[in-house]
Design a protein around this motif. Structure first.
Motif, short mmCIF file in Angstrom:
data_model
loop_
_atom_site.label_atom_id
_atom_site.label_comp_id
_atom_site.label_asym_id
_atom_site.label_seq_id
_atom_site.Cartn_x
_atom_site.Cartn_y
_atom_site.Cartn_z
N ASP A 233 0.72 -1.38 0.09
CA ASP A 233 -0.10 0.00 -0.05
C ASP A 233 0.73 1.32 0.04
O ASP A 233 0.33 2.47 0.12
CB ASP A 233 -0.83 0.09 1.28
N GLY A 234 2.05 1.11 -0.33
CA GLY A 234 3.03 2.29 -0.12
C GLY A 234 3.45 2.95 1.38
O GLY A 234 4.21 3.73 1.30
N LEU A 235 2.65 2.26 2.18
CA LEU A 235 2.91 2.81 3.52
C LEU A 235 3.92 2.23 4.83
O LEU A 235 4.06 2.32 5.92
CB LEU A 235 1.55 2.82 4.13
N ALA A 236 4.48 1.09 3.89
CA ALA A 236 5.05 0.32 4.97
C ALA A 236 6.18 0.78 5.67
O ALA A 236 6.57 0.64 7.02
CB ALA A 236 5.96 -0.70 4.06
N PHE A 237 6.89 1.97 4.96
CA PHE A 237 8.14 2.40 5.77
C PHE A 237 7.53 3.40 6.61
O PHE A 237 8.22 3.93 7.59
CB PHE A 237 8.95 3.08 4.55
N TYR A 238 6.27 4.06 6.24
CA TYR A 238 6.09 5.13 7.28
C TYR A 238 5.70 4.59 8.65
O TYR A 238 5.62 5.04 9.65
CB TYR A 238 4.68 5.84 6.61
N ARG A 239 4.97 3.26 8.39
CA ARG A 239 4.53 2.77 9.75
C ARG A 239 5.74 2.34 10.55
O ARG A 239 5.85 2.72 11.79
CB ARG A 239 3.94 1.10 9.37
N LYS A 240 6.96 2.04 9.92
CA LYS A 240 7.96 1.70 10.88
C LYS A 240 8.73 2.89 11.39
O LYS A 240 9.19 2.95 12.47
CB LYS A 240 9.23 0.89 9.96
N ILE A 241 8.91 3.76 10.32
CA ILE A 241 9.67 5.21 10.73
C ILE A 241 8.80 5.74 11.97
O ILE A 241 9.40 6.41 12.85
CB ILE A 241 9.57 6.22 9.83
N SER A 242 7.55 6.01 11.65
CA SER A 242 6.96 6.71 12.80
C SER A 242 6.74 5.97 14.14
O SER A 242 6.89 6.53 15.16
CB SER A 242 5.37 6.79 12.26
N LYS A 243 6.57 4.63 13.87
CA LYS A 243 6.72 3.94 15.27
C LYS A 243 8.11 3.83 15.95
O LYS A 243 8.15 4.28 17.27
CB LYS A 243 6.06 2.28 15.10
N GLU A 244 9.03 3.60 15.19
CA GLU A 244 10.22 3.36 15.91
C GLU A 244 10.93 4.78 16.32
O GLU A 244 11.70 5.06 16.99
CB GLU A 244 11.24 2.33 15.20
N GLY A 245 10.59 5.95 15.28
CA GLY A 245 11.50 6.89 15.15
C GLY A 245 10.98 7.92 16.60
O GLY A 245 11.87 8.53 16.96
N PHE A 246 9.82 7.43 16.99
CA PHE A 246 9.43 8.53 18.16
C PHE A 246 10.28 8.21 19.39
O PHE A 246 10.84 9.23 20.12
CB PHE A 246 7.92 7.89 18.65
N GLY A 247 10.84 6.84 19.55
CA GLY A 247 11.90 6.74 20.59
C GLY A 247 13.13 7.51 20.38
O GLY A 247 14.14 7.56 21.45
N TYR A 248 13.31 7.61 19.07
CA TYR A 248 14.68 8.31 18.53
C TYR A 248 14.71 9.89 18.76
O TYR A 248 15.79 10.45 18.58
CB TYR A 248 15.16 7.66 17.32
N LEU A 249 13.58 10.44 18.58
CA LEU A 249 13.35 12.01 18.86
C LEU A 249 13.51 12.28 20.42
O LEU A 249 12.97 11.57 21.44
CB LEU A 249 12.11 12.16 18.19
N LYS A 250 14.37 13.54 20.58
CA LYS A 250 14.61 14.28 21.72
C LYS A 250 13.04 14.86 21.97
O LYS A 250 12.24 15.21 21.05
CB LYS A 250 15.51 15.28 21.67
N PRO A 251 12.66 15.26 23.23
CA PRO A 251 11.23 16.05 23.51
C PRO A 251 11.59 17.54 22.66
O PRO A 251 12.46 17.95 22.81
CB PRO A 251 11.53 16.15 25.01
N GLY A 252 10.54 17.58 22.20
CA GLY A 252 10.30 18.79 21.34
C GLY A 252 10.84 18.79 19.99
O GLY A 252 10.95 19.44 19.13
N GLY A 253 11.48 17.23 19.59
CA GLY A 253 11.78 17.20 18.42
C GLY A 253 10.82 16.87 17.12
O GLY A 253 9.83 16.83 17.54
N SER A 254 11.08 16.81 16.11
CA SER A 254 10.32 16.81 14.87
C SER A 254 10.79 15.74 13.97
O SER A 254 11.94 15.28 13.81
CB SER A 254 9.91 18.04 13.95
N LEU A 255 9.70 15.16 13.28
CA LEU A 255 9.82 14.23 12.21
C LEU A 255 9.40 14.54 10.99
O LEU A 255 8.10 15.08 10.87
CB LEU A 255 9.11 12.78 12.58
#
Length: 298
Positions: A233-255
């Motif tokens: 569906d074209g969304l496979a990487f967005y699912r992984k990046i949004s899920k895993e990326g949250f933990g790699y962002l500093k408070p106040g950070g952006s994706l």
């Protein structure tokens, strides 16, 4: 970019000159006609860009020397490049380079060709990055995004990651070409990454698998499939990046994510689901959704 006037010279006359001495005017006309006959979009522009790259000239030089005769090596190279372009090899793979954010970038079949649409992502990132920030570029490919950010804001700490070692080699060459220093990590998304970041940017694969066959031959046959394929569906990487990326962002950070024109609603929903806030979509110059941005609360 407009084409050079034909001044009444026929296609047949120009074609007859192939393989014999040609003036600049005749060679360029030959190129335009050959690419048009091969069904190349923007044939006039591509013929000129190939011609200019072979000779290392600009329009002013061309018009001042329009009746000069090409050297044998120049003519041979131009004709061979025209043949490649006639076979729908991308222009940038022939010349080996592409401009992005006003900067030069080397390209090869190992990376996606930098596109103007992606400049929207870089421009939005430049609005928020500040000296001392840690910035990560996932699926970096040629490195055009992160290298551009470094070039315009050299006091950030930058990391570029890609699963492809071949892509990272191209990105390293581009960092040297643009005289910037950053960290390169071979990683399947976050698998081999450490630390946290103030900003994560990514232009991941987002084309549904069954749509790739509908793309122009320049894309589907010559650019890396893995850099295009967003799975079913074209969304496979967005699912992984949004899920895993949250933990790699500093408070106040952006994706920040580049998206397909019809994916804003779906990607926004994924970010909301994972806890991102202040989510917004940025349109490109054509008015199409191009970038989705989500923040992590302080």
């Amino acid at each position: 970019m407009t084409g050079e006037p034909i001044f009444g010279r026929s296609t047949e006359a120009a074609a007859q000159k192939a393989g014999s001495e040609m003036t600049y005017r005749e060679a360029l006309l030959l190129g335009k006609n050959r690419l048009k006959d091969s069904g190349i979009q923007d044939a006039d522009t591509d013929a000129w860009l190939l011609f200019a790259a072979v000779l290392g000239i600009d329009r002013n030089f061309y018009y001042l020397h329009i009746n000069d005769v090409l050297q044998e090596k120049e003519q041979s190279r131009y004709e061979s490049w025209l043949q490649l372009r006639s076979e729908h090899v991308p222009l940038q793979h022939i010349t080996g380079e592409q401009e992005f954010m006003g900067l030069p970038f080397l390209v090869s079949p190992d990376v996606l060709i930098p596109r103007q649409d992606t400049e929207i992502l870089a421009e939005e990132a430049l609005k928020i990055i500040r000296p001392g920030m840690d910035v990560l570029d996932l699926c970096t490919g040629s490195g055009c995004i992160i290298i551009s950010l470094l070039k315009f804001q050299p006091k950030i700490r930058a990391t570029a990651s890609d699963i492809s070692g071949a892509a990272l080699r191209v990105a390293r060459e581009n960092s040297k070409l643009n005289d910037v220093t950053l960290t390169f990590v071979k990683s399947d998304l976050f698998a081999d990454l450490a630390g946290s970041f103030d900003l994560i940017v990514s232009n991941p694969p987002y084309i549904p698998t069954d749509r790739i066959r509908e793309l122009m031959p320049e894309v589907r046959e010559h650019e890396p499939f893995a850099a295009l394929d967003g799975k079913e569906d074209g969304l496979a990487f967005y699912r992984k990046i949004s899920k895993e990326g949250f933990g790699y962002l500093k408070p106040g950070g952006s994706l920040m994510l580049e998206i397909g024109y019809d994916q804003s609603e779906a990607v926004t929903a994924l970010l909301l689901q994972e806890g991102y806030r202040t989510i917004r979509t940025v349109k490109d110059l054509a008015g199409k959704d191009r970038v989705v941005i989500g923040g992590k609360d302080v």
